[in-house]
Write a protein that holds these residues in place. Structure first.
Motif, PDB file in Angstrom:
ATOM      1  N   HIS A 222      -0.025  -0.449 -21.310  1.00  0.00           N
ATOM      2  CA  HIS A 222      -0.218   0.801 -20.570  1.00  0.00           C
ATOM      3  C   HIS A 222      -0.571   0.535 -19.103  1.00  0.00           C
ATOM      4  CE1 HIS A 222      -4.605   0.376 -20.166  1.00  0.00           C
ATOM      5  NE2 HIS A 222      -4.613  -0.060 -21.413  1.00  0.00           N
ATOM      6  N   PRO A 223      -0.276   1.505 -18.230  1.00  0.00           N
ATOM      7  CA  PRO A 223      -0.697   1.392 -16.838  1.00  0.00           C
ATOM      8  C   PRO A 223      -2.213   1.522 -16.739  1.00  0.00           C
ATOM      9  CG  PRO A 223       0.168   3.574 -17.245  1.00  0.00           C
ATOM     10  CD  PRO A 223       0.400   2.784 -18.502  1.00  0.00           C
ATOM     11  N   GLU A 224      -2.806   0.806 -15.817  1.00  0.00           N
ATOM     12  CA  GLU A 224      -4.271   0.882 -15.698  1.00  0.00           C
ATOM     13  C   GLU A 224      -4.677   1.040 -14.232  1.00  0.00           C
ATOM     14  OE1 GLU A 224      -8.001   1.442 -16.232  1.00  0.00           O
ATOM     15  OE2 GLU A 224      -6.568   1.541 -17.871  1.00  0.00           O
ATOM     16  N   LYS A 225      -5.165  -0.005 -13.587  1.00  0.00           N
ATOM     17  CA  LYS A 225      -5.573   0.139 -12.186  1.00  0.00           C
ATOM     18  C   LYS A 225      -4.348   0.011 -11.271  1.00  0.00           C
ATOM     19  CE  LYS A 225      -9.953   0.082 -13.450  1.00  0.00           C
ATOM     20  NZ  LYS A 225      -9.831  -0.399 -14.846  1.00  0.00           N
ATOM     21  N   VAL A 226      -4.470   0.637 -10.107  1.00  0.00           N
ATOM     22  CA  VAL A 226      -3.410   0.567  -9.106  1.00  0.00           C
ATOM     23  C   VAL A 226      -4.023   0.208  -7.758  1.00  0.00           C
ATOM     24  CG1 VAL A 226      -1.929   2.241 -10.272  1.00  0.00           C
ATOM     25  CG2 VAL A 226      -3.601   3.044  -8.577  1.00  0.00           C
ATOM     26  N   LEU A 227      -3.170  -0.198  -6.841  1.00  0.00           N
ATOM     27  CA  LEU A 227      -3.567  -0.351  -5.450  1.00  0.00           C
ATOM     28  C   LEU A 227      -3.278   0.975  -4.777  1.00  0.00           C
ATOM     29  CD1 LEU A 227      -4.575  -2.181  -3.147  1.00  0.00           C
ATOM     30  CD2 LEU A 227      -2.189  -2.834  -2.762  1.00  0.00           C
ATOM     31  N   GLY A 228      -4.329   1.706  -4.434  1.00  0.00           N
ATOM     32  CA  GLY A 228      -4.186   3.052  -3.912  1.00  0.00           C
ATOM     33  C   GLY A 228      -4.639   3.184  -2.475  1.00  0.00           C
ATOM     34  N   THR A 229      -4.023   4.121  -1.768  1.00  0.00           N
ATOM     35  CA  THR A 229      -4.416   4.441  -0.407  1.00  0.00           C
ATOM     36  C   THR A 229      -3.942   5.861  -0.122  1.00  0.00           C
ATOM     37  OG1 THR A 229      -4.344   3.706   1.900  1.00  0.00           O
ATOM     38  CG2 THR A 229      -2.310   3.505   0.639  1.00  0.00           C
ATOM     39  N   THR A 230      -4.175   6.327   1.081  1.00  0.00           N
ATOM     40  CA  THR A 230      -3.669   7.644   1.451  1.00  0.00           C
ATOM     41  C   THR A 230      -2.230   7.523   1.952  1.00  0.00           C
ATOM     42  OG1 THR A 230      -4.466   7.455   3.726  1.00  0.00           O
ATOM     43  CG2 THR A 230      -5.978   8.431   2.107  1.00  0.00           C
ATOM     44  N   ARG A 231      -1.498   8.602   1.822  1.00  0.00           N
ATOM     45  CA  ARG A 231      -0.124   8.619   2.355  1.00  0.00           C
ATOM     46  C   ARG A 231      -0.159   8.412   3.873  1.00  0.00           C
ATOM     47  NH1 ARG A 231       4.797  10.582   0.361  1.00  0.00           N
ATOM     48  NH2 ARG A 231       6.400   9.994   1.885  1.00  0.00           N
ATOM     49  N   ALA A 232      -1.194   8.926   4.530  1.00  0.00           N
ATOM     50  CA  ALA A 232      -1.317   8.774   5.978  1.00  0.00           C
ATOM     51  C   ALA A 232      -1.394   7.304   6.372  1.00  0.00           C
ATOM     52  CB  ALA A 232      -2.537   9.535   6.490  1.00  0.00           C
ATOM     53  N   PHE A 233      -2.093   6.485   5.575  1.00  0.00           N
ATOM     54  CA  PHE A 233      -2.198   5.056   5.884  1.00  0.00           C
ATOM     55  C   PHE A 233      -0.816   4.401   5.825  1.00  0.00           C
ATOM     56  CE2 PHE A 233      -2.579   0.630   4.684  1.00  0.00           C
ATOM     57  CZ  PHE A 233      -3.515   0.157   5.579  1.00  0.00           C
ATOM     58  N   VAL A 234      -0.049   4.713   4.796  1.00  0.00           N
ATOM     59  CA  VAL A 234       1.285   4.123   4.647  1.00  0.00           C
ATOM     60  C   VAL A 234       2.185   4.527   5.811  1.00  0.00           C
ATOM     61  CG1 VAL A 234       3.338   3.993   3.188  1.00  0.00           C
ATOM     62  CG2 VAL A 234       1.071   4.053   2.146  1.00  0.00           C
ATOM     63  N   GLU A 235       2.089   5.786   6.221  1.00  0.00           N
ATOM     64  CA  GLU A 235       2.938   6.258   7.307  1.00  0.00           C
ATOM     65  C   GLU A 235       2.542   5.653   8.644  1.00  0.00           C
ATOM     66  OE1 GLU A 235       2.585  10.476   6.949  1.00  0.00           O
ATOM     67  OE2 GLU A 235       4.078  10.610   5.326  1.00  0.00           O
ATOM     68  N   GLN A 236       1.248   5.416   8.853  1.00  0.00           N
ATOM     69  CA  GLN A 236       0.785   4.845  10.114  1.00  0.00           C
ATOM     70  C   GLN A 236       0.958   3.336  10.165  1.00  0.00           C
ATOM     71  OE1 GLN A 236      -3.220   5.994  11.121  1.00  0.00           O
ATOM     72  NE2 GLN A 236      -3.155   5.006  13.133  1.00  0.00           N
ATOM     73  N   TYR A 237       0.812   2.671   8.990  1.00  0.00           N
ATOM     74  CA  TYR A 237       0.837   1.212   8.949  1.00  0.00           C
ATOM     75  C   TYR A 237       1.813   0.704   7.864  1.00  0.00           C
ATOM     76  CZ  TYR A 237      -3.728   2.079  11.203  1.00  0.00           C
ATOM     77  OH  TYR A 237      -4.743   2.524  12.006  1.00  0.00           O
ATOM     78  N   PRO A 238       3.083   1.029   7.966  1.00  0.00           N
ATOM     79  CA  PRO A 238       4.017   0.634   6.896  1.00  0.00           C
ATOM     80  C   PRO A 238       4.138  -0.873   6.722  1.00  0.00           C
ATOM     81  CG  PRO A 238       5.216   1.456   8.824  1.00  0.00           C
ATOM     82  CD  PRO A 238       3.771   1.767   9.050  1.00  0.00           C
ATOM     83  N   ASN A 239       4.173  -1.628   7.813  1.00  0.00           N
ATOM     84  CA  ASN A 239       4.271  -3.082   7.686  1.00  0.00           C
ATOM     85  C   ASN A 239       3.016  -3.664   7.049  1.00  0.00           C
ATOM     86  OD1 ASN A 239       6.724  -2.878   8.975  1.00  0.00           O
ATOM     87  ND2 ASN A 239       5.996  -3.653  10.946  1.00  0.00           N
ATOM     88  N   THR A 240       1.874  -3.095   7.397  1.00  0.00           N
ATOM     89  CA  THR A 240       0.605  -3.542   6.819  1.00  0.00           C
ATOM     90  C   THR A 240       0.591  -3.286   5.322  1.00  0.00           C
ATOM     91  OG1 THR A 240      -0.533  -3.041   8.895  1.00  0.00           O
ATOM     92  CG2 THR A 240      -1.897  -3.267   6.923  1.00  0.00           C
ATOM     93  N   ALA A 241       1.026  -2.099   4.918  1.00  0.00           N
ATOM     94  CA  ALA A 241       1.040  -1.761   3.495  1.00  0.00           C
ATOM     95  C   ALA A 241       1.959  -2.708   2.735  1.00  0.00           C
ATOM     96  CB  ALA A 241       1.488  -0.313   3.311  1.00  0.00           C
ATOM     97  N   ARG A 242       3.114  -3.006   3.307  1.00  0.00           N
ATOM     98  CA  ARG A 242       4.060  -3.919   2.649  1.00  0.00           C
ATOM     99  C   ARG A 242       3.468  -5.326   2.558  1.00  0.00           C
ATOM    100  NH1 ARG A 242       8.096  -2.753   5.466  1.00  0.00           N
ATOM    101  NH2 ARG A 242       7.913  -4.399   7.039  1.00  0.00           N
ATOM    102  N   ALA A 243       2.859  -5.799   3.632  1.00  0.00           N
ATOM    103  CA  ALA A 243       2.248  -7.128   3.628  1.00  0.00           C
ATOM    104  C   ALA A 243       1.113  -7.209   2.611  1.00  0.00           C
ATOM    105  CB  ALA A 243       1.733  -7.472   5.026  1.00  0.00           C
ATOM    106  N   LEU A 244       0.359  -6.124   2.463  1.00  0.00           N
ATOM    107  CA  LEU A 244      -0.729  -6.095   1.488  1.00  0.00           C
ATOM    108  C   LEU A 244      -0.171  -6.230   0.075  1.00  0.00           C
ATOM    109  CD1 LEU A 244      -3.706  -5.679   0.757  1.00  0.00           C
ATOM    110  CD2 LEU A 244      -3.321  -3.199   0.921  1.00  0.00           C
TER     111      LEU A 244
END
Length: 400
Positions: A222-244
């Motif tokens: 089953h799915p359990e924990k995820v790596l979560g953030t706000t949509r605003a973070f992904v939109e402002q820092y897309p390369n950072t989110a991908r690198a993470l």
């Protein structure tokens, strides 16, 4: 403590340029749980630096606190309960609706439902005995979980209902931070709990109770924990989110590369600054070796998994949708929603695929998966509203 340089492909070295992270230092929230291991390993064992990142780990004392710090921006991203992230998206659980993002899955399996030593002495050691006790013993039992929209509430509810116990009527629920479960059990404030490791194993090791069921018995893988953030973070820092995502995929793959790596991860996270629990309560279940406090021991076929060839990390649309069906089932949602549309907004499939391809992790061709749960019901995401309404035990008829 962990040799993280062995076995890492040379092609994973970070090449600066247009893909360089927009933000290099990130505050990463986590809870004192065994399944925080991939974040701890990524942050402390050199898996983030090749991608231009520094990960500052910040341990949180409760899921509510973690949620609030994500919303305020104090945390850039965090280990999150699947249901917590979707509850934030939908404005459930005491916070305003906020557009959220699931970057990747962090793990599958590995949670447990534990009951107290007094119940064990009374012979309440199986589902039928618990059902009889809940229905005919007067005062309802108090069973704790970790957050109203979280995975543990929903595993507990699903397991109880699958055995004919109504989780909203036959028992009383209490929200307790995971690291406080054993203390509450010892003090007699609760009769049992559903939480992640190592707290179920620690309760067994200290003679305070026993493991009645594991979450993988409810839903294998089953799915359990995820790596979560706000949509605003992904939109402002897309390369950072991908690198993470890339750095944590590397760490997840490394953890499961060998039993020695699993043992090293257990040793690392047992430290005071991370899980702060005895290694003896962390390592066995991390290795899939269970004993329930009732004299049974086994090697689990579906242990806590951080990678599993990438299967544990892919943000399946159907996984996100399932949690919303359970919100609807138990009255947290008063109306059906656009289950698929919301999942498409939250699950960052394109970003995950980019990250996985960059680090050589296989990606499934389909966005949905098919699973059969403990009650024999199959979930594949094809009819979420019908699925939510199909259960004999639910809150829909009571709440409308």
């Amino acid at each position: 403590m962990i040799d993280s340089t062995s076995g890492r492909p040379d092609s994973l070295a970070w090449v600066a340029g247009s893909d360089a992270p927009e933000k290099s230092a990130l505050n990463l929230g986590f809870m004192a749980l065994t399944d925080s291991a991939s974040l701890v390993v990524a942050a402390t064992q050199g898996f983030a630096q090749p991608y231009g990142l520094t990960l500052n780990l910040q341990r949180q004392s409760s899921w509510a606190g973690l949620r609030d710090r994500l919303l305020s921006g104090e945390l850039d991203a965090a280990q999150g309960l699947y249901g917590l992230i979707y509850g934030m998206q939908l404005g459930l659980g005491g916070a305003p609706a906020t557009e959220m993002a699931v970057l990747m899955g962090l793990c599958q399996n590995g949670q447990s439902i534990n009951l107290s030593a007094p119940l064990m002495r009374d012979g309440v050691t199986c589902a039928e005995a618990l059902r009889q006790h809940a229905r005919h013993n007067g005062a309802p039992l108090t069973l704790a979980h970790t957050f109203p929209t979280g995975t543990h509430a929903l595993w507990l509810y699903y397991w109880l209902a699958s055995h004919g116990i109504h989780p909203l009527r036959d028992v009383r629920s209490l929200v307790v931070p995971p690291a406080q479960m054993v203390e509450h059990l010892k003090a007699g404030r609760i009769d049992g709990f559903c939480a992640g490791g190592p707290w179920g194993a620690l309760a067994v090791d200290e003679g305070l109770g026993f493991t009645l069921a594991t979450s993988q018995q409810i839903w294998p893988d089953h799915p359990e924990k995820v790596l979560g953030t706000t949509r605003a973070f992904v939109e402002q820092y897309p390369n950072t989110a991908r690198a993470l995502v890339m750095s944590i995929l590397d760490a997840s793959r490394f953890i499961e590369a060998s039993e020695d790596n699993l043992r090293g991860a257990a040793q690392l996270i047992s430290g005071q600054e991370y899980v702060d629990a005895p290694l003896s309560s962390i390592e066995p279940r991390l290795l899939g070796r269970y004993q329930d406090g009732l004299g049974h021991a086994w090697q689990d076929a579906h242990p806590l998994r951080f990678f599993d060839g990438g299967q544990a990390n892919f943000p399946w649309l159907s996984d996100g949708m399932w949690f919303m069906t359970q919100f609807r089932r138990w009255g947290l949602l008063r109306e059906d929603v656009d289950y698929l549309g919301i999942a498409r907004q939250v699950q960052q499939l394109a970003l995950y695929r980019q990250a996985a391809e960059a680090v050589g992790v296989a990606v499934p061709s389909a966005d949905m998966r098919r699973s059969t749960l403990i009650d024999g019901r199959t979930w594949d995401g094809s009819d979420p509203a019908g699925y939510a309404h199909s259960f004999e035990l639910n809150a829909l008829m009571e709440r409308g």
